[in-house]
Design a protein around this motif. Sequence first.
Motif, PDB file in Angstrom:
ATOM      1  N   ASN A 129      31.462  41.801  42.023  1.00  0.00           N
ATOM      2  CA  ASN A 129      31.871  40.392  41.754  1.00  0.00           C
ATOM      3  C   ASN A 129      32.942  39.918  42.110  1.00  0.00           C
ATOM      4  O   ASN A 129      34.045  40.287  41.681  1.00  0.00           O
ATOM      5  N   PHE A 130      32.882  38.868  43.001  1.00  0.00           N
ATOM      6  CA  PHE A 130      34.196  38.328  43.733  1.00  0.00           C
ATOM      7  C   PHE A 130      34.896  37.547  42.421  1.00  0.00           C
ATOM      8  O   PHE A 130      34.435  36.560  41.856  1.00  0.00           O
ATOM      9  N   ASN A 131      36.196  37.855  42.180  1.00  0.00           N
ATOM     10  CA  ASN A 131      37.077  36.800  41.369  1.00  0.00           C
ATOM     11  C   ASN A 131      37.823  35.871  42.132  1.00  0.00           C
ATOM     12  O   ASN A 131      38.853  36.241  42.637  1.00  0.00           O
ATOM     13  N   ASP A 132      37.599  34.777  42.051  1.00  0.00           N
ATOM     14  CA  ASP A 132      38.114  33.608  42.468  1.00  0.00           C
ATOM     15  C   ASP A 132      39.334  33.214  41.593  1.00  0.00           C
ATOM     16  O   ASP A 132      39.216  32.426  40.869  1.00  0.00           O
ATOM     17  N   GLU A 133      40.617  34.128  41.834  1.00  0.00           N
ATOM     18  CA  GLU A 133      41.823  33.913  40.819  1.00  0.00           C
ATOM     19  C   GLU A 133      42.330  32.583  41.051  1.00  0.00           C
ATOM     20  O   GLU A 133      42.852  31.790  40.316  1.00  0.00           O
ATOM     21  N   SER A 134      42.158  32.023  42.351  1.00  0.00           N
ATOM     22  CA  SER A 134      42.873  30.628  42.757  1.00  0.00           C
ATOM     23  C   SER A 134      41.890  29.427  42.077  1.00  0.00           C
ATOM     24  O   SER A 134      42.380  28.352  42.033  1.00  0.00           O
ATOM     25  N   GLY A 135      40.568  29.818  42.064  1.00  0.00           N
ATOM     26  CA  GLY A 135      39.654  28.882  41.627  1.00  0.00           C
ATOM     27  C   GLY A 135      39.133  27.902  42.504  1.00  0.00           C
ATOM     28  O   GLY A 135      38.597  26.661  42.246  1.00  0.00           O
ATOM     29  N   ASP A 136      39.565  28.076  44.049  1.00  0.00           N
ATOM     30  CA  ASP A 136      39.121  27.115  45.087  1.00  0.00           C
ATOM     31  C   ASP A 136      37.625  27.381  45.739  1.00  0.00           C
ATOM     32  O   ASP A 136      37.436  26.624  46.373  1.00  0.00           O
ATOM     33  N   GLY A 137      37.286  28.379  45.161  1.00  0.00           N
ATOM     34  CA  GLY A 137      35.845  28.799  45.947  1.00  0.00           C
ATOM     35  C   GLY A 137      35.820  29.528  47.417  1.00  0.00           C
ATOM     36  O   GLY A 137      34.845  30.005  47.820  1.00  0.00           O
ATOM     37  N   PHE A 138      37.186  30.118  47.579  1.00  0.00           N
ATOM     38  CA  PHE A 138      37.216  30.654  48.695  1.00  0.00           C
ATOM     39  C   PHE A 138      38.027  32.033  48.463  1.00  0.00           C
ATOM     40  O   PHE A 138      38.941  31.840  47.569  1.00  0.00           O
ATOM     41  N   ALA A 139      37.857  32.741  49.250  1.00  0.00           N
ATOM     42  CA  ALA A 139      38.475  34.051  49.225  1.00  0.00           C
ATOM     43  C   ALA A 139      39.872  34.081  49.860  1.00  0.00           C
ATOM     44  O   ALA A 139      40.052  33.586  51.124  1.00  0.00           O
ATOM     45  N   GLN A 140      41.154  34.568  49.318  1.00  0.00           N
ATOM     46  CA  GLN A 140      42.389  34.683  49.883  1.00  0.00           C
ATOM     47  C   GLN A 140      42.886  36.099  49.779  1.00  0.00           C
ATOM     48  O   GLN A 140      42.256  36.737  48.641  1.00  0.00           O
ATOM     49  N   VAL A 141      43.719  36.444  50.593  1.00  0.00           N
ATOM     50  CA  VAL A 141      44.305  37.875  50.482  1.00  0.00           C
ATOM     51  C   VAL A 141      45.004  37.853  49.098  1.00  0.00           C
ATOM     52  O   VAL A 141      45.722  37.023  48.632  1.00  0.00           O
ATOM     53  N   GLY A 142      44.621  38.904  48.298  1.00  0.00           N
ATOM     54  CA  GLY A 142      45.259  39.423  47.135  1.00  0.00           C
ATOM     55  C   GLY A 142      44.436  38.999  46.075  1.00  0.00           C
ATOM     56  O   GLY A 142      44.546  39.469  44.931  1.00  0.00           O
ATOM     57  N   GLU A 143      43.006  38.132  46.396  1.00  0.00           N
ATOM     58  CA  GLU A 143      42.219  38.262  45.104  1.00  0.00           C
ATOM     59  C   GLU A 143      41.648  39.420  45.226  1.00  0.00           C
ATOM     60  O   GLU A 143      41.359  40.116  45.755  1.00  0.00           O
ATOM     61  N   THR A 144      40.541  39.655  44.193  1.00  0.00           N
ATOM     62  CA  THR A 144      39.954  40.854  43.896  1.00  0.00           C
ATOM     63  C   THR A 144      38.388  40.767  43.797  1.00  0.00           C
ATOM     64  O   THR A 144      37.845  39.665  43.446  1.00  0.00           O
ATOM     65  N   ILE A 145      37.856  41.789  44.013  1.00  0.00           N
ATOM     66  CA  ILE A 145      36.611  42.329  43.757  1.00  0.00           C
ATOM     67  C   ILE A 145      36.342  43.202  42.510  1.00  0.00           C
ATOM     68  O   ILE A 145      36.994  44.412  42.708  1.00  0.00           O
ATOM     69  N   SER A 146      35.518  42.693  41.621  1.00  0.00           N
ATOM     70  CA  SER A 146      35.419  43.707  40.596  1.00  0.00           C
ATOM     71  C   SER A 146      33.913  44.466  40.612  1.00  0.00           C
ATOM     72  O   SER A 146      33.004  43.861  40.990  1.00  0.00           O
ATOM     73  N   TYR A 147      33.995  45.960  40.491  1.00  0.00           N
ATOM     74  CA  TYR A 147      32.681  46.510  40.757  1.00  0.00           C
ATOM     75  C   TYR A 147      32.279  47.094  39.504  1.00  0.00           C
ATOM     76  O   TYR A 147      33.169  47.711  38.476  1.00  0.00           O
ATOM     77  N   THR A 148      30.950  47.181  39.217  1.00  0.00           N
ATOM     78  CA  THR A 148      30.374  47.835  37.797  1.00  0.00           C
ATOM     79  C   THR A 148      29.381  48.895  38.615  1.00  0.00           C
ATOM     80  O   THR A 148      28.862  48.700  39.582  1.00  0.00           O
ATOM     81  N   PHE A 149      29.227  50.086  38.142  1.00  0.00           N
ATOM     82  CA  PHE A 149      28.350  51.179  38.515  1.00  0.00           C
ATOM     83  C   PHE A 149      27.272  51.628  37.465  1.00  0.00           C
ATOM     84  O   PHE A 149      27.578  51.701  36.216  1.00  0.00           O
TER      85      PHE A 149
END
Length: 179
Positions: free
Chosen positions: A83-103
């Motif tokens: 799950n892409f975590n759009d920490e900046s809230g702009d809808g685009f990936a930036q360096v330093g944002e994160t992806i959370s994984y569940t298993f």
Amino acid sequence: PRTGDDSTFSGTYTIQQSDIDNSGVTNQATATGTTPNDGDITDLSDDPSDLTNQDINGNGNPDDPTITTFNTIDSISLIKTGNFNDESGDGFAQVGETISYTFRVRNSGNRTLTNVRITDPLLVLPNGSLVGGQIATLPPGPSGVDSTTFTGTYTIQQSDIDAGTVRNQALATGTSPDG
């Protein structure tokens, strides 16, 4: 001539998970009767399909235990969701944002697995982390599903943005009852 009775006694046994984990059931019955002099006489059962004919009690009759084997399968499955975590809230990936994984790990066989663990080459420092120890025991069937023990986080790199995707695979392993 000897006579026998093949109809008086019968039995039913309910299979336990431990029997499946052991790939079968081994058992032996004891027949006891009273002689005309009020003494007891006994004999251990014999499995006629076992031709080794061991004489365990030394009375001259074969006394092989009955062994009933089962078909077993050891199998494990793993579903990894990102799950892409759009920490900046702009809808685009930036360096330093994160992806959370569940298993979601599941014992898809019919024998109990132990020491279930997950490895993921993406989720290692310095850019990722995998949280969760090992699952000590994972039984088969509906109770053999775990969706909470393992989680992961990955920090997006410029190379990921340039590629337009983050792609990798995790591996679930466990130990069968046979080791």
